[in-house]
Enzyme design. Structure first.
Site, mmCIF file in Angstrom:
data_model
loop_
_atom_site.group_PDB
_atom_site.id
_atom_site.type_symbol
_atom_site.label_atom_id
_atom_site.label_comp_id
_atom_site.label_asym_id
_atom_site.label_seq_id
_atom_site.Cartn_x
_atom_site.Cartn_y
_atom_site.Cartn_z
ATOM 1 N N CYS A 1 38.114 38.956 42.695
ATOM 2 C CA CYS A 1 38.613 39.684 43.192
ATOM 3 C C CYS A 1 37.916 41.232 43.746
ATOM 4 C CB CYS A 1 38.948 40.766 41.282
ATOM 5 S SG CYS A 1 39.813 39.208 40.171
ATOM 6 N N ASP A 2 37.127 41.732 43.746
ATOM 7 C CA ASP A 2 35.747 42.387 44.594
ATOM 8 C C ASP A 2 36.150 42.515 45.780
ATOM 9 O OD1 ASP A 2 33.359 43.959 43.461
ATOM 10 O OD2 ASP A 2 32.917 42.917 46.104
#
Length: 174
Positions: free
Chosen positions: A67-68
């Site tokens: 996600c990062d």
């Protein structure tokens, strides 16, 4: 939320099939509206970015590696997309956590939005994971007329989306 459509096994999370709440949004559909929270707790809806192409990146949590990386990638891509494209990242992370994460990550071209309150986005776009109360990984591109021109539900929530296809769809929608 009892009446919402459920889709079992459309995606997996760490190899386990999960249930998605809400309808599958497809290319050609009118983009569903939603109410999410900005980092300052103000409400944000689809209409707030009307007249722009919207690239909506959906992630389970900013505090995980994929996600990062996904949010950082779309932040970089935003520079080449120009002012007519709004890049939105939606997760169920609290607005405070999103704000802290953006500051630490130097994210300045992506607007992070929280769906923690009532899963409005998640159920409208069919990405709310019933078992985990997280959002499945997905990417949508909505044109200036609120029509969906790209929709990708990533089949395994821990894998990356097709970044190139999403960016290409956003450019074509300009």
């Amino acid at each position: 939320m009892d009446m919402a459509e459920e889709r079992k096994g459309a995606i997996t999370f760490k190899g386990n099939p999960v249930t998605l709440i809400g309808p599958e949004v497809k290319v050609g559909d009118q983009a569903p509206d939603f109410k999410v929270l900005a980092n300052d707790l103000s409400e944000v809806t689809l209409a707030d970015s009307k007249g722009h192409v919207r690239l909506i990146s959906v992630v389970p949590s900013l505090d995980t590696g994929v996600c990062d990386a996904q949010t950082r990638r779309f932040n970089e891509e935003a520079a080449s997309l120009g002012e007519d494209v709004r890049v939105l990242t939606v997760s169920v992370d609290l607005p405070f956590a999103q704000k802290r994460w953006c500051g630490a990550a130097g994210i300045d071209r992506v607007q992070t939005l929280s769906d923690h309150r009532d899963l409005s986005f998640g159920t409208a776009y069919g990405v709310a994971i019933k078992e985990l109360r997280l959002l499945a990984r997905a990417v949508f591109v909505v044109d200036k007329n609120d029509q969906v021109v790209h929709a990708e539900y990533v089949s395994e929530a821990t894998e990356h989306p097709n970044y190139e296809a999403a960016v290409e769809a956003a450019k074509k929608a300009l």
